[in-house]
Structures are given as C-alpha cells and as structure tokens.
Design an enzyme around this catalytic site. Structure first.
Site, PDB file in Angstrom:
ATOM      1  N   SER B  64      -4.115  -3.555   8.396  1.00  0.00           N
ATOM      2  CA  SER B  64      -4.937  -4.464   9.200  1.00  0.00           C
ATOM      3  C   SER B  64      -4.204  -5.737   9.621  1.00  0.00           C
ATOM      4  CB  SER B  64      -6.221  -4.833   8.451  1.00  0.00           C
ATOM      5  OG  SER B  64      -5.925  -5.732   7.406  1.00  0.00           O
ATOM      6  N   LYS B 101      -6.244 -11.715   5.112  1.00  0.00           N
ATOM      7  CA  LYS B 101      -6.824 -11.992   6.435  1.00  0.00           C
ATOM      8  C   LYS B 101      -6.174 -13.238   7.021  1.00  0.00           C
ATOM      9  CE  LYS B 101     -10.279  -8.925   6.481  1.00  0.00           C
ATOM     10  NZ  LYS B 101     -10.358  -7.861   7.469  1.00  0.00           N
TER      11      LYS B 101
END
Lengths: 432, 143
Positions: B64, B101
C-alpha cells in the site's frame, strides 16, 4: 505552595518502574494485546510471573501454574506468552538509558525499576516526574509510574500509591501530599506492603502492636534495632524521612542480576570500559555461581552524565548467550559487545551489566565441544585479574567449564518474536 | 545447533552496518598517499539513527505504500520520539495492528493515506483519536 528557601535544594529520590513490565514490553510491539488479559510465563512455561491488570481482574494469582490456567484461557480471552528475555533485556536497557538522561545518579535496581537522585522544588520535581513518565512511554513504548520522596523506602511507597490511585496520573511526589492523606494511606497499608519487610517478620511486628506502615513509622528506631536488626531500623528511619539505604552496586532480583555503578571519575576510553566490563563479568559469574544459577542473556550498558548535554552517549548491547552459563569468560566476552559502541573521548559517568533469563545450574559435565584453547588462555588472565582485585580464593577454576543446564532445550511454546535484537524477527507493519 | 557468539543486537552490529572505504591497496613497504585521510569506515548507525534509544527497525508487509518507494519486505527505521506532522510516514495502530500510512493533518480533519490507489483513505476526526506508534525516518528499500 511556597516552601522555605532551605527546602529548595534538598536532594530527593525518584523511584521509577515499568507497569507490568513483561506484559507491557510485549504490548509495545503487539498492540492487539492492549486491553486483553495477558500473562507472561516463567521458564519452561511453568507459571504466570507477570499479569496485566486485566489478568489480575480475572483473579489470576501471581505464580499460578499454566496448566491450571490453560483450560480456561479461551473462555477468558487470556493470552499467555513465554518469557522473551532478549526483548525484555533490550527494552529495559532503553528505559534505563532514557532515565539516565534525567539524573547523573542512577541506580538500576532491577530489570524494570531504577532509583534516581533528583533535586528541585516540589513543582519542579513533579514536572520532572511527569517528563520522565511521558518520555519513557513515548520514546520506548512502555508505561511507567514515578514516586518521588526523601528516601528510597518512601519513594517506593509513593510509586505504589501512584500506581494504585489514578488521581495521581502515574506520578506521586510524597512531600506534596498533605500529611493527613499520607498518614491515612500508611494506616491502611499493612507493614508487609513496605519494601524490605519479610513475611516472617510481620508476625513479630504484629505481636508488638505494629500492624500498619504508620505504626512502623512511629516506632522507636533504637528499640526496633534491638528487637530486630539494623536493616529494620533503617526501614523505620527511612519511613520517618531520613535516608539511610545507600546506593547499591549489585543486586539479585527474582530473575536478574545487575551490576551497575556511577564512576567517581568519568571513563573516556573503550579500554577503560572494557576493564569495568571485565570486573562486572567476573562479579556476575561469581554471584551466579554462588546462587547456583546460569544466565542466558546479558545486557551491557554505559551512559554519560546529563550535565554534559552536548556530549551524550547511552550505548547498550543485549547479547543472547550461546547457552546458559555462569562462565566468567563468556560473560565478559559478551559484555564486550558494548565496546564498539563506545565513543572514544566521551565522558562516561556510569556503566553496568545485567544478566537475565536465569535458571538453576545443571549437573552435567562440561561439554568438551565448546572448549577451546584460546578461551582457556583468557581464563588465566581473568583469574589473575580477579585475584588481584578481590584477593585469593575469590574465584576458582571450577566455574571455567561450560555446563549445559538440564533445561537448555527449554519449553517456550508461546514465545513472541525477538523484535529488537534479531533481524529475522523484526516487527511487521501492515501496508494494506 | 550452531554456537552463536558475539553480539546479535541490531544496534551493536557495527560490522553489519559498516561499509569499507579503504584506500587502494598498495605494495608492502610503500605508505599509501591516502593513509593520512583514512578515518575509519562509514557507520550507518551514526548517519541513519539519531536517537538509538527511541529507534526501532520494522519490516513492511504489503504494497500500500508503493508510490512512496516503500515496498513489501523493505525495512523501515522508525523513531518514536519524533512528533508526527503533516506529510510524515507514520506507523499507526489500527485495529490492534501496526500499520504504515502517510499522515495528513488538514483543517477538515486527519487522514491516513495509502500510497497506492487501490487502498482507500482513512479519516479520523482528530490526531488525539489516533495512536501513532512512531515516525518512519528512512526506508531500507531492497533494490
């Protein structure tokens, strides 16, 4: 609240310890354990040696054997973990390094607690306590509580209070609490709760009408010395606010042995640290042998004084030993893992070693497989060194052989990864 | 079972994390002209880790963060002492898991972004609703 000017610079002692240390160290890398009941099991997955607050709330007693807990673990959502000494050793070293930045006087008291010398007004001490608590939580990742008082005994008591009463938010400065509240607390706690009072002494104290900590604090120290011991008298004096338990350089705890000291004159070379490490390695060896123990993990550490903010260095090395050992050569050699991290010229104010993952010495014969002539030669120089420092007979050749303990294929079925000391076992972060 | 001797701790691995920049070898007897300038090897700890006490190394699992150059299997150097700011790559605790993230702090709220269009943003009312485990400072990308 203003204090007389004289109060300003009376030195005090801060006692800092990690809440449920083993469970907290596991949680630092596995947040899914947060809020769940967690127990960490002793060697061979025998019994619960650390319980998270949730596990305590389930009524699991300290030392409960795992075979009794296992059948109900699923129903409780209980997580049991084997002791991950390498992880705990490294986290402990990090906590101590960080605390060392707050005081030049640091006594590593056990794997998860330390005493620090501190100075300041009550407001400054509270601020310092909160700063230490926040820094350890944030930078290392484990929660601590802080107790600050005039003596070690009172600092430990203040810490216990901070742990049990959420109103303190983890930091209690004894002298800032109104006397009536302190006395009320001390009258509620049994003498057995106080640091240094053994169970067997409690009955004898009770016979004399001393039940609570408050009772003990009001006893006549001389009478206590005559009826008990100097040790008990010190406890009374400490409860009265007179410091009399000095800094100690050596301590054996439930599952670790620590040698640590601050130097009178800073050490500035790796060679100097090497010498100190050799002394500690030998002391640890002798002490392990005395207690019939062997260690599996060694942590060596050093630190600068925080009075030189421009020249700080807090190296530490956590070394898994090839097998459980009390061998001075192996311990000393392991402690030398610290040396490459020593910056030449930096003024180190303290150093120490801690051995953990202790287990009883086995009866097996030395394994010839692991002996080699090089090490034998070093035994000779070490023995000379010890003899020179500590006199004849302080160490013998009997400890030189490497003994594999009976449990050296120890059962650790629920071992978490050694997150911080093994490249193959790093914590995984999800990118999804 | 092999005998493991010596340090295995990550921050002790000077030999693992050092790169030899030795002067060119010369015939015995002749001093190297570069000798006076040889000041030791590069110690990656010194350059990559600002505060060893609060620094951990973690390994990435998943894709990701591809667009940020962080791939599956890469190692990250994470400093827990740093204050998480807008634009930082952070390790956040999401559903009990350490998750990587991009942190965005906007007037409209806090967003945890993936660096891969296949993954949706996660919106959070305020930073205080998040547990930020640490701030990534370096990616040890496998090339």
């Amino acid at each position: 609240m203003s204090k007389p000017a004289l109060m300003r610079h009376i030195p005090q002692i801060a006692h800092v310890d990690v809440n449920c240390f083993y469970a907290s160290a596991e949680r630092a890398f596995n947040p899914s354990l947060e809020g769940r009941p967690v127990v960490v099991l002793s060697n061979n997955d025998g019994c619960a040696v650390t319980r998270s607050p949730e596990a305590k709330a389930l009524g699991i007693p300290m030392g409960e054997p795992w075979f009794k807990l296992a059948p109900r673990a699923k129903e409780w959502g209980l997580v049991a973990l084997s002791s991950n000494y390498e992880l705990y050793g490294d986290i402990s070293a990090r906590v101590m390094e960080l605390l060392g930045r707050y005081s030049a006087w640091l006594e590593v008291y056990s794997i998860d607690e330390a005493f620090l010398g501190v100075k300041g007004t009550p407001a400054e001490l509270l601020t310092l306590g909160r700063a230490m608590k926040n820094a350890v939580r944030r930078n290392v990742g484990v929660p601590v509580c802080v107790g600050i008082a005039a003596t070690k005994t009172l600092a430990k008591l203040a810490n216990k209070w901070a742990k049990n009463n959420p109103a303190f938010a983890g930091v209690c400065h004894w002298d800032s609490i109104p006397a009536a509240n302190r006395e009320s607390l001390m009258s509620r706690l049994s003498v057995i709760e106080i640091w240094g009072v053994a169970t067997r002494l409690t009955k004898r104290l009770n016979v004399m009408g001393i039940f609570s900590i408050l009772d003990l604090s009001r006893a006549d120290p001389v009478m206590i010395r005559d009826r008990f011991s100097v040790v008990m008298m010190r406890t009374v004096l400490e409860l009265q606010g007179t410091p009399c338990i000095p800094m100690e350089e050596e301590r054996i705890g439930r599952d670790q042995l620590i040698f640590s000291r601050s130097f009178a004159t800073p050490i500035t070379t790796a060679a100097g640290i090497r010498q100190v490490m050799s002394v500690y390695g030998q002391q640890a060896s002798a002490r392990l042998a005395k207690h019939g123990l062997q260690a599996k993990v060694l942590t060596a550490f050093a630190g600068t004084s925080h009075f030189n903010p421009n020249d700080t260095s807090y190296p530490s090395a956590c070394v898994p030993l090839p097998m459980p050992t009390a061998d001075p050569v192996i311990l000393t050699k392991a402690s030398h893992a610290l040396l490459p991290l020593i910056n030449e010229g930096v003024r180190y104010a303290r150093a120490g070693i801690m051995v953990t993952d202790l287990r009883p010495t086995g009866n097996q014969a030395p394994l010839a497989l692991f002996e080699n002539p090089h090490e034998e030669r070093r035994v000779g120089t070490l023995l000379e060194d010890v003899t020179r420092r500590y006199g004849q007979g302080s160490i013998g050749l009997g400890h030189a052989g490497i003994r594999g303990g009976p449990d050296w294929t120890m059962k650790r079925d629920m071992l978490s990864p050694r997150y911080t000391t093994h490249w193959d076992e790093l914590p995984l972060v999800k990118a999804a | 079972m092999g005998v493991i001797v010596g340090p295995r701790v990550i921050d002790a691995g000077v030999s693992l994390l050092s790169v030899l920049i030795s002067p060119v070898p010369v015939a015995a007897g002749y001093p190297s002209p570069a000798q006076d300038y040889f000041d030791g090897r590069i110690d990656l700890n010194e350059h990559l880790i600002k505060d060893i006490t609060s620094t951990y190394v973690v390994r990435v699992s998943g894709d990701s963060m591809e667009r940020a150059g962080i791939s599956d299997g890469d190692e990250l150097i994470v400093n827990r002492a740093l204050e998480p700011k807008d634009g930082c790559v952070v390790i956040a605790v999401l559903d009990g898991e350490l998750t990587i993230k991009r942190l965005r702090i906007t007037p409209a709220g806090v967003v945890l972004q993936a660096e891969n269009p296949a993954y949706p943003d996660i919106r959070v009312p305020a930073l205080s609703d998040l547990v930020i485990w640490g701030v990534a400072t370096r990616c040890l990308h496998h090339v």
